[in-house]
Design a protein around this motif. Sequence first.
Motif, PDB file in Angstrom:
ATOM      1  N   LEU A 140      41.946  24.072  39.994  1.00  0.00           N
ATOM      2  CA  LEU A 140      42.216  25.213  39.116  1.00  0.00           C
ATOM      3  C   LEU A 140      41.723  26.520  39.729  1.00  0.00           C
ATOM      4  O   LEU A 140      42.381  27.562  39.612  1.00  0.00           O
ATOM      5  CB  LEU A 140      41.567  24.985  37.757  1.00  0.00           C
ATOM      6  CG  LEU A 140      42.190  23.870  36.905  1.00  0.00           C
ATOM      7  CD1 LEU A 140      41.333  23.579  35.691  1.00  0.00           C
ATOM      8  CD2 LEU A 140      43.611  24.245  36.481  1.00  0.00           C
ATOM      9  N   ALA A 141      40.554  26.473  40.387  1.00  0.00           N
ATOM     10  CA  ALA A 141      40.030  27.687  41.022  1.00  0.00           C
ATOM     11  C   ALA A 141      40.937  28.146  42.155  1.00  0.00           C
ATOM     12  O   ALA A 141      41.097  29.355  42.382  1.00  0.00           O
ATOM     13  CB  ALA A 141      38.619  27.435  41.552  1.00  0.00           C
ATOM     14  N   ALA A 142      41.542  27.200  42.886  1.00  0.00           N
ATOM     15  CA  ALA A 142      42.470  27.564  43.955  1.00  0.00           C
ATOM     16  C   ALA A 142      43.686  28.289  43.385  1.00  0.00           C
ATOM     17  O   ALA A 142      44.238  29.195  44.031  1.00  0.00           O
ATOM     18  CB  ALA A 142      42.900  26.313  44.724  1.00  0.00           C
ATOM     19  N   LYS A 143      44.106  27.911  42.187  1.00  0.00           N
ATOM     20  CA  LYS A 143      45.230  28.597  41.550  1.00  0.00           C
ATOM     21  C   LYS A 143      44.818  29.959  41.007  1.00  0.00           C
ATOM     22  O   LYS A 143      45.568  30.929  41.094  1.00  0.00           O
ATOM     23  CB  LYS A 143      45.787  27.741  40.407  1.00  0.00           C
ATOM     24  CG  LYS A 143      46.791  26.680  40.835  1.00  0.00           C
ATOM     25  CD  LYS A 143      47.371  26.000  39.627  1.00  0.00           C
ATOM     26  CE  LYS A 143      48.603  25.204  40.009  1.00  0.00           C
ATOM     27  NZ  LYS A 143      49.725  26.050  40.419  1.00  0.00           N
ATOM     28  N   ARG A 157      39.458  29.426  49.567  1.00  0.00           N
ATOM     29  CA  ARG A 157      38.096  29.658  50.052  1.00  0.00           C
ATOM     30  C   ARG A 157      37.114  29.800  48.899  1.00  0.00           C
ATOM     31  O   ARG A 157      36.033  29.205  48.909  1.00  0.00           O
ATOM     32  CB  ARG A 157      38.068  30.909  50.941  1.00  0.00           C
ATOM     33  CG  ARG A 157      38.714  30.705  52.298  1.00  0.00           C
ATOM     34  CD  ARG A 157      38.534  31.930  53.166  1.00  0.00           C
ATOM     35  NE  ARG A 157      39.106  31.740  54.483  1.00  0.00           N
ATOM     36  CZ  ARG A 157      39.077  32.652  55.451  1.00  0.00           C
ATOM     37  NH1 ARG A 157      38.490  33.821  55.234  1.00  0.00           N
ATOM     38  NH2 ARG A 157      39.621  32.396  56.623  1.00  0.00           N
ATOM     39  N   LEU A 158      37.480  30.600  47.906  1.00  0.00           N
ATOM     40  CA  LEU A 158      36.606  30.771  46.752  1.00  0.00           C
ATOM     41  C   LEU A 158      36.501  29.474  45.963  1.00  0.00           C
ATOM     42  O   LEU A 158      35.434  29.142  45.425  1.00  0.00           O
ATOM     43  CB  LEU A 158      37.131  31.891  45.854  1.00  0.00           C
ATOM     44  CG  LEU A 158      36.209  32.345  44.719  1.00  0.00           C
ATOM     45  CD1 LEU A 158      34.855  32.782  45.257  1.00  0.00           C
ATOM     46  CD2 LEU A 158      36.857  33.465  43.925  1.00  0.00           C
ATOM     47  N   MET A 198      37.620  26.763  30.751  1.00  0.00           N
ATOM     48  CA  MET A 198      37.622  28.183  31.095  1.00  0.00           C
ATOM     49  C   MET A 198      38.491  28.463  32.312  1.00  0.00           C
ATOM     50  O   MET A 198      39.206  29.479  32.375  1.00  0.00           O
ATOM     51  CB  MET A 198      36.196  28.656  31.346  1.00  0.00           C
ATOM     52  CG  MET A 198      35.328  28.680  30.101  1.00  0.00           C
ATOM     53  SD  MET A 198      35.874  29.891  28.877  1.00  0.00           S
ATOM     54  CE  MET A 198      35.583  31.420  29.748  1.00  0.00           C
ATOM     55  N   MET A 199      38.456  27.575  33.307  1.00  0.00           N
ATOM     56  CA  MET A 199      39.286  27.763  34.505  1.00  0.00           C
ATOM     57  C   MET A 199      40.771  27.681  34.151  1.00  0.00           C
ATOM     58  O   MET A 199      41.592  28.441  34.672  1.00  0.00           O
ATOM     59  CB  MET A 199      38.940  26.722  35.563  1.00  0.00           C
ATOM     60  CG  MET A 199      37.603  26.932  36.261  1.00  0.00           C
ATOM     61  SD  MET A 199      37.444  28.558  37.031  1.00  0.00           S
ATOM     62  CE  MET A 199      38.933  28.633  38.009  1.00  0.00           C
ATOM     63  N   LEU A 230      45.881  33.101  32.334  1.00  0.00           N
ATOM     64  CA  LEU A 230      45.836  34.558  32.339  1.00  0.00           C
ATOM     65  C   LEU A 230      46.544  35.124  33.569  1.00  0.00           C
ATOM     66  O   LEU A 230      47.223  36.150  33.497  1.00  0.00           O
ATOM     67  CB  LEU A 230      44.384  35.034  32.312  1.00  0.00           C
ATOM     68  CG  LEU A 230      44.138  36.534  32.158  1.00  0.00           C
ATOM     69  CD1 LEU A 230      44.555  36.991  30.768  1.00  0.00           C
ATOM     70  CD2 LEU A 230      42.681  36.870  32.422  1.00  0.00           C
ATOM     71  N   LYS A 231      46.416  34.441  34.699  1.00  0.00           N
ATOM     72  CA  LYS A 231      47.015  34.926  35.936  1.00  0.00           C
ATOM     73  C   LYS A 231      48.509  34.642  36.004  1.00  0.00           C
ATOM     74  O   LYS A 231      49.299  35.505  36.384  1.00  0.00           O
ATOM     75  CB  LYS A 231      46.313  34.277  37.130  1.00  0.00           C
ATOM     76  CG  LYS A 231      46.894  34.692  38.474  1.00  0.00           C
ATOM     77  CD  LYS A 231      46.187  33.998  39.625  1.00  0.00           C
ATOM     78  CE  LYS A 231      46.802  34.400  40.955  1.00  0.00           C
ATOM     79  NZ  LYS A 231      46.146  33.702  42.102  1.00  0.00           N
TER      80      LYS A 231
END
Length: 381
Positions: A147-150, A155-156, A191-192, A198-199
């Motif tokens: 989910l963070a990659a999306k 990298r983050l 939350m992710m 949202l994005k």
Amino acid sequence: MSNSERSQGLAGREYRLLSRCSADRIKSWIPLISILLLALLLRLLRLDLFHTRDELVIWRWSDEFFVSLWNGDLVNSVFDSNYPGITIFWLQTLYNYLKYGLLWLTSGQAPDMMAIVNESHSFPFLAERRLVMGLATTAQILGIYALAAKAYNRRLALLMAFLIALDPFLLAESRVLRAEALATGFMILSMMSWLVYLKEGNWVYLALSGVLAGWAILTKVSSGFLVPVISLLFLFDVVLSRNGTRWMRFNLNVKRGVIWGGLAVFAFWVSWPTLWVNPSPPLETIFVRGIAQASQASTWSGDVFFAGRLIPNDPGLFFYPVAIAFRSTPVIWLGVGVALILFLRGLFQIGRTAERRVAGASTDEDGPWSVVNLGVWFVYN
């Protein structure tokens, strides 16, 4: 050069190109695989050294939940749990079905349910139950990375997975049969998912966020803190965003809230078999007795050990910052500081955007608001 030689040359170049691409793709996955392997090792090794007080209670609840489902007794598939901890019970039930179902298939003899409930609570058996929790929390880290990659970039996402996998307090909770680590994982995933929605504007992720929130609360009722946080972000969108009129944003966020909250309740209800047939007793146990106990100084006794001595009842406000300091790391406080900076920067940019709009200049509608949301989310975590 003949046509056959030319064809062989082209085929050779294509093969080398494909091989290079495959090698690059494999190399790109090495950091994530390394993080997951490290997370697994730290969560699965030496699980038979000690036990905590509430693990024995959760162990008994898990076995009784499993036996009730095995016998089709949905009414009694919850006991004296005010966590409620149902996702833990489901994971342990899956493990028991695999373990005892396999024994049944190989031996031809049905397992004795009472023997399972009364099974010796020895360290080797406890290690088996803890192993299930280690696998589940590692799977959550993988989901957080995806989910963070999306939401951001790979990298983050790798940095996020690395920090979560090695957070000392979360790691310790991931190695025991308790609700805290699993509930935290579901909260972060919720939350992710909301940030990805949202994005990208894909309603599937809003729905996923609601379902994960329901599972978080089903794991531990204190995860209900997600509800005011998400509500606050909806309110921020109504007040601070500049996409459409305020009335349009209000209607949109009411719709979002209904979907998110409705699916959270749906996931909570569907995942707890007792609620299908007799919802009143378990809900009363959680939301009446559980919250009443949570308001006490301690569930187990009236004394709290703090500052080198036993303090009766409430240890005072100073207890909480000290407790938070012991359960956090310098990296966490660095992240909180960066998050606050991002939040203030987003508010400043929103003010500048309004000034530019009045002046007739072009503006970035989404950028400042995204920074505000990012700051709020990091402070929350």
